[in-house]
Design a protein around this motif. Structure first.
Motif, PDB file in Angstrom:
ATOM      1  N   GLN A 162       0.838  -1.197   0.000  1.00  0.00           N
ATOM      2  CA  GLN A 162       0.000   0.000   0.000  1.00  0.00           C
ATOM      3  C   GLN A 162       0.874   1.248   0.000  1.00  0.00           C
ATOM      4  OE1 GLN A 162      -1.437   1.569   3.706  1.00  0.00           O
ATOM      5  NE2 GLN A 162      -3.569   1.582   2.979  1.00  0.00           N
TER       6      GLN A 162
ATOM      7  N   ALA B 188      -6.656  -2.961  -4.311  1.00  0.00           N
ATOM      8  CA  ALA B 188      -6.769  -1.924  -3.287  1.00  0.00           C
ATOM      9  C   ALA B 188      -7.632  -2.372  -2.110  1.00  0.00           C
ATOM     10  CB  ALA B 188      -7.316  -0.627  -3.886  1.00  0.00           C
TER      11      ALA B 188
ATOM     12  N   TRP C 136      -7.523  -2.784   1.393  1.00  0.00           N
ATOM     13  CA  TRP C 136      -6.683  -2.410   2.522  1.00  0.00           C
ATOM     14  C   TRP C 136      -7.318  -2.744   3.874  1.00  0.00           C
ATOM     15  CZ3 TRP C 136      -2.903  -2.207  -0.402  1.00  0.00           C
ATOM     16  CH2 TRP C 136      -2.825  -1.413  -1.543  1.00  0.00           C
TER      17      TRP C 136
END
Length: 379
Positions: free
Chosen positions: A265, A370, A372
């Motif tokens: 990330q 993505a 997270w």
């Protein structure tokens, strides 16, 4: 075609040797005593006021125990301003907690859920130049804070982190951590470590940069903020922190998946971390950190290229090697499942190593989409 396959295999395996053997060995050899540690000054008390930031989402009882342990050290209590930074998910308990806190201690909460937001709120409420960051579960040795503050006061150091004692009880994990500590010492001796130990580090306030909401690796962000603004980050071996918790290998697997996803990330959000002009530690970050998620990919590329080259030279040998590899993996799984005693335990250790080897592929997949949300269960 054979030459191309050999070149691909040599390149892939060469990168792995560089990242896993050459770089760690040379960096560990560069390690001396705790980089940045000032043993003579650490022997006595200092008169520097500090702001302690405890970011947490734990219970009031756990928070109060941690504060009591903190005040039991040799750092003068009247020099410690304590800010309890609660995760926004439990902000409804703010007033209740504040009533239980002693003078010189106050509670705040982050604007949104997540540790990064809680840390931002904690630093905003703090008033002193030296910021000590800590978590709830660990315990400092009596003189740990004194040693950290003395060390970070040395010219050029923007932050200093403590040493987390290896207490997992797992020989494999403890050996890994001992090697990791040697690498960090070498990094600090040359310039800076890559990541502070998130549960125990002191930073000069002028190096603090507000963390983006949703950031996973707050420890990496803190180091990056220091080194990209002209400071260095060291480690004090005599400032020791212990964690009484015991983690299973499944717990360790989940933790590593979480931190590796956070590192990817970080690269996705802040690609300048790989820039020689912006980050003086870019080479260490590349070799020490990014080699790890790249390992299964490089092994796959190198293995397929090697197998293809052998296939061109001798198809029988190629197929025999492939069958042997598959049989070996299956045998390890069977022994880990069925074998009793030491044989079964050793097989389980090998099986765990295989899981760790494949784990970066999950982190890469999550980073690619993505995802997270690292705290939810992933099977």
């Amino acid at each position: 075609m054979l030459i191309v396959l050999v070149a691909i295999a040599v390149t892939a395996f060469g990168i792995l040797v560089l990242g896993w053997v050459v770089y760690p060995s040379r960096t560990a050899k560069a390690a001396g005593v705790g980089a940045g540690e000032n043993s003579s000054n650490a022997a006595g008390l200092v008169d520097t006021p500090i702001s302690v930031i405890l970011a947490t989402r734990e219970s009031d009882e756990a928070i109060l125990r941690r504060i009591e342990d903190l005040r039991g050290g040799d750092y003068p209590s009247h020099l410690m301003e304590i800010v309890v930074a609660l995760d926004a998910t439990r902000s409804s308990g703010l007033d209740t907690l504040q009533e239980k806190l002693s003078l010189g201690t106050r509670a705040v909460h982050g604007a949104v859920a997540g540790k990064s937001s809680a840390l931002n709120a904690g630093v905003a409420a703090a008033t002193h130049e030296y910021l000590l960051f800590m978590d709830t579960a660990q315990s400092f040795e009596r003189d740990a804070i004194t040693r950290l503050v003395c060390a970070v006061g040395t010219d050029g150091w923007g932050a200093m982190t403590a040493t987390l004692a290896p207490t997992s009880g797992d020989a494999l994990m403890d050996r890994y951590w001992a090697r990791e500590l040697a690498i960090r010492l070498g990094q600090a001796r040359r310039h800076s470590i890559i990541c502070v130990t998130g549960c125990a580090y002191v930073m000069h306030r002028r190096f603090w940069r507000e963390m983006p909401a949703g950031l996973i690796c707050d420890d990496l962000w803190s180091t990056y903020s220091v080194v990209t603004n002209g400071g260095r980050v060291g480690i004090v071996t005599s400032a020791r922190v212990t964690d009484p918790r015991r983690f299973t290998r499944d717990d360790e697997y989940a933790r590593r998946l979480r931190t590796m996803t956070g590192m990817l990330q970080f690269v996705r959000w802040f690609p300048a971390v790989l820039s020689p002009r912006r980050n003086p530690m870019w080479k260490d970050f590349l070799l020490h950190k990014l080699t790890r998620p790249a390992t299964p990919v490089l092994l796959l590329i190198g293995g397929v290229a090697t197998w293809g080259a052998i296939m061109l030279a001798s198809p029988v040998t190629a197929w025999t090697l492939l069958a042997t590899g598959v049989a070996t993996i299956a045998l390890v799984w069977l022994l880990a499942t069925l074998a009793p005693g030491r044989l079964g335990q050793k097989a389980k250790g090998l099986l765990f190593a295989q899981r760790l080897l494949v784990m970066p592929l999950y982190a890469i997949a999550r980073a690619a989409r993505a995802d997270w949300d690292v705290w939810k269960p992933h099977r």
